[in-house]
Every structure is written in structure tokens, then in C-alpha cells.
Design an enzyme around this catalytic site. Structure first.
Site, PDB file in Angstrom:
ATOM      1  N   SER A 144      56.965 -20.762   6.701  1.00 40.92           N
ATOM      2  CA  SER A 144      56.377 -19.904   5.669  1.00 40.92           C
ATOM      3  C   SER A 144      54.855 -19.891   5.763  1.00 40.92           C
ATOM      4  O   SER A 144      54.328 -19.298   6.676  1.00 40.92           O
ATOM      5  CB  SER A 144      56.856 -20.214   4.265  1.00 40.92           C
ATOM      6  OG  SER A 144      56.697 -19.040   3.481  1.00 40.92           O
TER       7      SER A 144
ATOM      8  N   HIS B  47      41.598 -21.583  -0.652  1.00 42.10           N
ATOM      9  CA  HIS B  47      40.399 -20.848  -1.040  1.00 42.10           C
ATOM     10  C   HIS B  47      39.409 -21.851  -1.613  1.00 42.10           C
ATOM     11  O   HIS B  47      39.788 -22.700  -2.427  1.00 42.10           O
ATOM     12  CB  HIS B  47      40.732 -19.785  -2.089  1.00 42.10           C
ATOM     13  CG  HIS B  47      41.920 -18.965  -1.707  1.00 42.10           C
ATOM     14  ND1 HIS B  47      41.851 -17.899  -0.845  1.00 42.10           N
ATOM     15  CD2 HIS B  47      43.224 -19.086  -2.039  1.00 42.10           C
ATOM     16  CE1 HIS B  47      43.054 -17.388  -0.679  1.00 42.10           C
ATOM     17  NE2 HIS B  47      43.915 -18.088  -1.381  1.00 42.10           N
TER      18      HIS B  47
ATOM     19  N   CYS C 299      60.227 -22.554   3.483  1.00 42.99           N
ATOM     20  CA  CYS C 299      61.636 -22.247   3.233  1.00 42.99           C
ATOM     21  C   CYS C 299      62.463 -23.427   3.734  1.00 42.99           C
ATOM     22  O   CYS C 299      62.019 -24.201   4.580  1.00 42.99           O
ATOM     23  CB  CYS C 299      62.041 -20.943   3.903  1.00 42.99           C
ATOM     24  SG  CYS C 299      61.991 -20.982   5.691  1.00 42.99           S
TER      25      CYS C 299
END
Length: 130
Positions: free
Chosen positions: A68, A73, A88
Site C-alpha cells: 500500500s 508531511h 493491506c
């Protein structure tokens, strides 16, 4: 699509300034952290923000994984970071691997405070609808 999504708001990081402001340094931490946890990076895109003087400022980035993704940030002006790791668990349980890279990135950042959540994604039982 069963999986695990780890989410953190990370405050007042005491790491080297480079982890919050330098694209290459943050990208290396995230990509290597994923590899070291046994996840499979397929590609990465990290963007370097610049301040008004043209100096390195915050960074935003993603590592696309076969399992995934990782997204991060930074806000160096406050020492804050947001981090998401989603895996996943279709062909194998990747939850431990997700927790390992999540912890490694947080440890490298050295925050004073963390607010985190674990979200189980997908259907847990047959026939469950919403």
C-alpha cells in the site's frame, strides 16, 4: 481489502533539522524504513518546499508499496509532522511490518508528543455492511 492504517500527528520533533527540511534525507529514512521492515517499495515521490529566500523548508512525500503506502508531511517551523502508514493484509498479515516502519520513523523524528490512531480497514466479518 482488509488492512491496517496507522495515523500520527507528531509534535515538536527534536531530530536533525534535515529530516524536517531536506527531501533526500527524509526520503531515505522512509524508503529504507519500509525496506528494513520487510515491505516492498515500488516508488517514491518527495517534494521539497522552499521558503521566500529559496532555502529548504518543509517536505511532503509518499512511498508507494506493493502492500500500500507511507505518506509524510513536515512543518519545520513548528517541528511537526503527519505520518500515515497503510498496509493491506490480503496475502499476508503486514500489520507488524507497518508498526515497525511507523515506530522507526517516529523514533528518528524524536517528538515530544504523539497523537496516533490505528484503523482497521475493510470488512472484518462476512456479511457486514454499512
Amino acid at each position: 481489502m482488509n488492512g491496517l492504517h496507522l495515523i500520527a500527528d507528531i509534535y515538536r520533533c527534536r531530530s536533525s533539522a534535515g529530516l524536517l527540511t531536506e527531501r533526500a534525507e527524509l526520503e531515505a529514512l522512509c524508503v529504507e524504513g519500509c525496506r528494513n521492515a520487510g515491505l516492498t517499495p515500488l516508488g517514491a515521490y518527495f517534494y521539497q518546499f522552499l521558503d521566500e529566500q529559496g532555502d529548504a523548508a518543509g517536505v511532503t512525500g509518499t512511498v508507494v508499496l506493493a502492500e500500500s503506502h507511507l505518506a509524510i508531511h513536515t512543518w519545520p517551523e513548528t517541528g511537526d509532522v503527519t505520518l500515515d502508514v497503510y498496509v493491506c493484509n490480503f496475502s499476508r498479515d503486514n500489520s507488524g511490518r507497518a508498526r515497525q516502519v511507523f515506530a522507526a520513523v517516529i523514533d528518528a523524528l524524536g517528538p515530544e508528543e504523539i497523537v496516533s490512531h490505528e484503523v482497521v480497514r475493510g470488512r472484518l466479518e462476512q456479511g457486514v455492511t454499512s
